[in-house]
Design a protein around this motif. Structure first.
Motif, short mmCIF file in Angstrom:
data_model
loop_
_atom_site.label_atom_id
_atom_site.label_comp_id
_atom_site.label_asym_id
_atom_site.label_seq_id
_atom_site.Cartn_x
_atom_site.Cartn_y
_atom_site.Cartn_z
N ALA A 15 -47.46 -4.47 9.97
CA ALA A 15 -47.36 -5.85 10.44
C ALA A 15 -48.16 -6.79 9.54
CB ALA A 15 -47.86 -5.95 11.87
N ASP A 60 -48.51 1.11 12.14
CA ASP A 60 -47.68 -0.02 12.57
C ASP A 60 -48.42 -1.34 12.41
OD1 ASP A 60 -45.28 1.44 13.80
OD2 ASP A 60 -46.97 2.40 14.80
N GLN A 63 -36.58 -5.24 19.08
CA GLN A 63 -36.33 -5.17 17.65
C GLN A 63 -35.02 -5.81 17.20
OE1 GLN A 63 -36.70 -1.04 16.53
NE2 GLN A 63 -38.68 -0.83 17.54
N HIS A 90 -39.93 0.71 12.52
CA HIS A 90 -41.03 -0.24 12.36
C HIS A 90 -41.31 -0.80 13.75
CE1 HIS A 90 -42.54 -4.17 10.22
NE2 HIS A 90 -43.43 -3.65 11.04
N ALA A 109 -42.20 -5.13 4.11
CA ALA A 109 -42.65 -4.22 5.16
C ALA A 109 -41.59 -3.16 5.45
CB ALA A 109 -42.98 -5.00 6.43
N ARG A 110 -40.33 -3.57 5.50
CA ARG A 110 -39.26 -2.59 5.74
C ARG A 110 -39.16 -1.61 4.58
NH1 ARG A 110 -36.69 -6.98 8.45
NH2 ARG A 110 -35.91 -7.80 6.48
N THR A 116 -42.96 -2.73 16.88
CA THR A 116 -43.60 -4.01 17.11
C THR A 116 -44.85 -3.84 17.94
OG1 THR A 116 -42.33 -4.39 19.13
CG2 THR A 116 -41.37 -5.18 17.06
N GLY A 129 -46.09 -7.35 6.53
CA GLY A 129 -45.03 -8.30 6.84
C GLY A 129 -45.52 -9.73 6.87
N LYS A 130 -46.71 -9.92 7.39
CA LYS A 130 -47.28 -11.27 7.46
C LYS A 130 -47.66 -11.78 6.08
CE LYS A 130 -50.84 -13.92 9.96
NZ LYS A 130 -49.86 -14.86 10.53
N GLY A 179 -43.98 -10.57 3.65
CA GLY A 179 -42.63 -10.73 4.17
C GLY A 179 -42.09 -9.44 4.75
N GLU A 180 -41.14 -9.58 5.69
CA GLU A 180 -40.60 -8.44 6.39
C GLU A 180 -39.77 -7.53 5.49
OE1 GLU A 180 -41.17 -7.21 9.38
OE2 GLU A 180 -42.69 -8.77 9.57
N ASP A 181 -39.17 -8.07 4.44
CA ASP A 181 -38.40 -7.22 3.54
C ASP A 181 -39.31 -6.18 2.87
OD1 ASP A 181 -36.05 -8.46 4.13
OD2 ASP A 181 -36.04 -9.77 2.37
#
Length: 313
Positions: free
Chosen positions: A167, A163, A272, A190, A178-179, A192, A170-171, A174-176
């Motif tokens: 993260a 996890d 979330q 995912h 990461a997903r 937090t 994602g940083k 980008g979150e797309d």
């Protein structure tokens, strides 16, 4: 390109290396070789894991241009403290790296190096109290998946490292992305950093499939009123038998266990999603927002609004 160095020591937990797959698949999802990974140890050469397998490493003196350091934990940090060479290296590197992260009990290495002084941090729940006792100037939060405090990242035990790595992706990308990585790795969700280390389903730990089946049914139908009769039917027991067996196996009455599942589901939605609290209360089976608040106060000691503010912060 973002260079990641893994710092290993004898007895390291192999699970820490599983996080490398997150960065591997981030490259695939992003369509470019954004991450480059290498394994290091103080002296270099083969390093033996807690499982007995060995991993080839480079000496840290060859570690040039590392953007992120990932420090893997050992099985028992109290019996295997870090070496002076490791601590000196991290103290020097901490001034140069973009970030330093500890996976599981790797947090003890950062603590022993002084990098967690006056910071928030987490580690595996089993060793959290030991960390707080040994390092009172650290704000140890023993019920968090991972914590980011400036350039220092720490994670809880084992899978929580995945996890934390997500993260980071994602940083960075980008979150797309990461997903997409989470989807490729078939990760259920995912999580937090603010999420608890403990799962209500795991803590109930029923001993038989029939009670587990009833719990699985309940979790999938939290939005609906759930009666003992309905759950007993799923377990192929009479209501009286079901209540007796359920309590014997889980230590809770069916109503208390379902309340715990509703509470956990609501907390996850708060962490979330951006759904209004009224919607969350309805989706997780509480009578209304006020009822959900009452259960939150009993379970977590804070109202849902405070939890949402903390997550957003």
């Amino acid at each position: 390109m973002h260079h990641i160095g893994y710092l290993l020591t004898d007895g390291f937990q192999v699970m820490g290396l599983a996080t490398q797959t997150v960065f591997e698949y981030a490259n695939k999802v992003a369509g470019e070789d954004f991450y480059a990974l290498r394994n290091f140890s103080v002296a270099g050469g083969d390093v033996r894991s807690s499982l007995g397998m060995t991993i080839a490493t480079l000496p840290v003196e060859q570690a040039d241009h590392i953007d992120s350091w990932m420090v893997c934990g050992v099985g028992n940090p109290l019996e295997s403290p870090s070496s002076q060479e490791e601590r000196s290296f991290l103290q020097t590197t901490g001034q140069r790296a973009r970030r330093i992260a500890a996976i599981c009990t790797g947090g003890f290495v950062l603590a022993e190096s002084g990098l967690l002084s006056k910071r928030r941090a987490t580690t595996h729940w089993f060793f959290a109290r030991d960390m707080q006792a040994r390092f009172p100037d650290i704000q140890v939060e023993d019920d968090r998946i991972y914590i980011v405090d400036g350039a220092i990242w720490t994670s809880a035990g084992m899978t929580a490292g995945l996890d934390m790595a997500l993260a980071m992706v994602g940083k960075d990308l980008g979150e797309d992305v990461a997903r997409g990585v989470a989807h490729n790795l078939v990760m259920h969700q995912h999580r937090t950093g603010g999420q608890t280390q403990h799962s209500e389903m795991l803590s109930l730990a029923p001993k038989t499939d029939r009670i587990q089946n009833a719990l699985n049914y309940a979790r999938k139908n939290l939005m609906r009123p759930l009666t003992v009769e309905e759950l007993a039917e799923e377990a192929n027991l009479s209501p009286r038998q079901f209540s007796r067996v359920f309590t014997a196996e889980t230590g809770l009455s069916p109503s208390k266990a379902i309340e715990g599942l509703r509470l956990e589901a609501a907390r996850l939605m708060i962490e979330q999603s951006r759904h209004p609290l009224e919607v969350i209360a309805r989706e997780t089976g509480f009578r209304d927002r006020r009822h959900m608040r009452e259960v939150f106060m009993r379970g977590y000691g804070v109202p849902p609004q405070s939890m949402r503010r903390e997550v957003r912060a």
